[in-house]
Motif scaffolding. Structure first.
Motif, PDB file in Angstrom:
ATOM      1  N   ILE A  75      50.292  32.401  44.028  1.00 55.40           N
ATOM      2  CA  ILE A  75      49.212  32.351  43.195  1.00 55.40           C
ATOM      3  C   ILE A  75      49.079  33.161  41.978  1.00 55.40           C
ATOM      4  N   ALA A  76      49.375  34.476  42.051  1.00 59.49           N
ATOM      5  CA  ALA A  76      49.362  35.424  40.903  1.00 59.49           C
ATOM      6  C   ALA A  76      50.501  35.174  40.123  1.00 59.49           C
ATOM      7  N   LEU A  77      51.737  34.474  40.413  1.00 63.38           N
ATOM      8  CA  LEU A  77      52.541  33.998  39.473  1.00 63.38           C
ATOM      9  C   LEU A  77      52.256  32.776  38.856  1.00 63.38           C
ATOM     10  N   ILE A  78      51.584  32.024  39.416  1.00 62.66           N
ATOM     11  CA  ILE A  78      51.140  30.669  38.448  1.00 62.66           C
ATOM     12  C   ILE A  78      50.204  31.259  37.759  1.00 62.66           C
ATOM     13  N   GLN A  79      49.251  32.088  37.948  1.00 64.59           N
ATOM     14  CA  GLN A  79      48.089  32.379  36.890  1.00 64.59           C
ATOM     15  C   GLN A  79      48.774  33.062  35.745  1.00 64.59           C
ATOM     16  N   ASN A  80      49.769  33.994  36.136  1.00 64.60           N
ATOM     17  CA  ASN A  80      50.618  34.731  35.107  1.00 64.60           C
ATOM     18  C   ASN A  80      51.386  33.846  34.231  1.00 64.60           C
ATOM     19  N   LEU A  81      51.903  33.077  34.738  1.00 66.02           N
ATOM     20  CA  LEU A  81      52.757  31.876  33.991  1.00 66.02           C
ATOM     21  C   LEU A  81      51.898  31.074  33.002  1.00 66.02           C
ATOM     22  N   VAL A  86      53.751  29.593  29.692  1.00 64.83           N
ATOM     23  CA  VAL A  86      55.178  29.142  30.190  1.00 64.83           C
ATOM     24  C   VAL A  86      54.620  27.910  30.803  1.00 64.83           C
ATOM     25  N   ILE A  87      53.741  27.475  31.590  1.00 62.85           N
ATOM     26  CA  ILE A  87      53.431  26.332  32.220  1.00 62.85           C
ATOM     27  C   ILE A  87      52.008  25.951  31.656  1.00 62.85           C
ATOM     28  N   ARG A  88      51.606  24.753  31.950  1.00 64.63           N
ATOM     29  CA  ARG A  88      50.192  24.205  31.576  1.00 64.63           C
ATOM     30  C   ARG A  88      49.219  24.588  32.325  1.00 64.63           C
ATOM     31  N   THR A  89      48.141  24.806  31.882  1.00 60.62           N
ATOM     32  CA  THR A  89      46.883  25.209  33.039  1.00 60.62           C
ATOM     33  C   THR A  89      46.549  24.015  33.865  1.00 60.62           C
ATOM     34  N   LEU A  90      46.450  24.528  35.286  1.00 62.33           N
ATOM     35  CA  LEU A  90      46.293  23.630  36.309  1.00 62.33           C
ATOM     36  C   LEU A  90      44.825  23.055  36.350  1.00 62.33           C
ATOM     37  N   LYS A  91      43.851  23.522  35.394  1.00 66.95           N
ATOM     38  CA  LYS A  91      42.404  23.037  35.235  1.00 66.95           C
ATOM     39  C   LYS A  91      41.619  23.450  36.479  1.00 66.95           C
ATOM     40  N   GLY A 101      36.297  31.576  33.667  1.00 67.95           N
ATOM     41  CA  GLY A 101      37.716  30.739  33.439  1.00 67.95           C
ATOM     42  C   GLY A 101      39.033  31.964  33.695  1.00 67.95           C
ATOM     43  N   CYS A 102      40.051  31.385  34.170  1.00 70.88           N
ATOM     44  CA  CYS A 102      41.243  31.856  34.385  1.00 70.88           C
ATOM     45  C   CYS A 102      41.775  32.528  33.329  1.00 70.88           C
ATOM     46  N   ASP A 103      41.507  32.305  32.121  1.00 70.81           N
ATOM     47  CA  ASP A 103      42.222  32.693  30.736  1.00 70.81           C
ATOM     48  C   ASP A 103      41.167  33.807  30.052  1.00 70.81           C
ATOM     49  N   VAL A 104      40.160  34.202  31.056  1.00 69.53           N
ATOM     50  CA  VAL A 104      39.439  35.370  30.247  1.00 69.53           C
ATOM     51  C   VAL A 104      40.087  36.609  30.443  1.00 69.53           C
ATOM     52  N   LYS A 105      40.290  37.401  29.315  1.00 71.16           N
ATOM     53  CA  LYS A 105      40.677  38.568  29.349  1.00 71.16           C
ATOM     54  C   LYS A 105      39.753  39.794  29.408  1.00 71.16           C
ATOM     55  N   TRP A 106      39.727  40.230  30.616  1.00 68.62           N
ATOM     56  CA  TRP A 106      38.693  41.202  30.862  1.00 68.62           C
ATOM     57  C   TRP A 106      39.312  42.639  30.202  1.00 68.62           C
ATOM     58  N   PRO A 107      38.555  43.445  29.732  1.00 63.80           N
ATOM     59  CA  PRO A 107      39.090  44.596  29.154  1.00 63.80           C
ATOM     60  C   PRO A 107      39.069  45.716  30.284  1.00 63.80           C
TER      61      PRO A 107
END
Length: 146
Positions: A75-81, A86-91, A101-107
């Motif tokens: 699961i961590a690999l999928i999220q990082n990819l 590298v891969i499309r978002t699974l939505k 959202g999984c794409d949020v970049k927390w500081p």
């Protein structure tokens, strides 16, 4: 009963990851995404089970902990990819309003001298590192003493 330091190290990694995720969500108030919750489902039991196994010297825990860590790692690999493009978002992260959202970049590292790490050592990367360490420590074969 056999003492194995790798079991203790795997427990320390799982415990640090568990406490770190709790600190980020409960103290820093970062909202976990759906994939983060799935990774927590894999990591939290590891912190408990590996601690008990380490104290008891139970190397048999590997049969139970390795699959759990492998699921979390996947699961961590999928999220990082997804994060790396590298891969499309699974939505999966667009479901529900109670998670980020999984794409949020927390500081994670704040805004000071370590702010540059926010783009490299993200929460998903830290989770992937933790699961990789646990898998490596548990999968590493043990030589028989003779």
């Amino acid at each position: 009963m056999t003492r194995d330091n790798r079991l203790y190290l795997a427990w320390v990694v799982a415990l640090a990851a568990t406490l770190g995720s709790l600190w980020l969500s409960e103290v820093r108030l970062f909202v976990p995404c759906v994939l983060c919750w799935f990774q927590r489902i894999a990591m939290y039991p590891l912190a408990l089970l590996l601690g008990i196994a380490a104290l008891r010297g139970d190397l048999g825990i590997r049969a139970y902990a390795l699959p759990l860590a492998a699921v979390g790692w996947t699961i961590a690999l999928i999220q990082n990819l997804e994060d790396w493009g590298v891969i499309r978002t699974l939505k999966v992260c667009s479901v529900g309003q109670t998670t980020a959202g999984c794409d949020v970049k927390w500081p994670v590292w704040g805004g000071g001298a370590l702010a540059g790490l926010n783009n490299v050592l993200t929460i998903p990367v830290l989770a992937l590192i933790a699961f990789t360490l646990i898998l490596g420590l548990l999968a590493w074969g043990r030589k028989e003493r003779g």
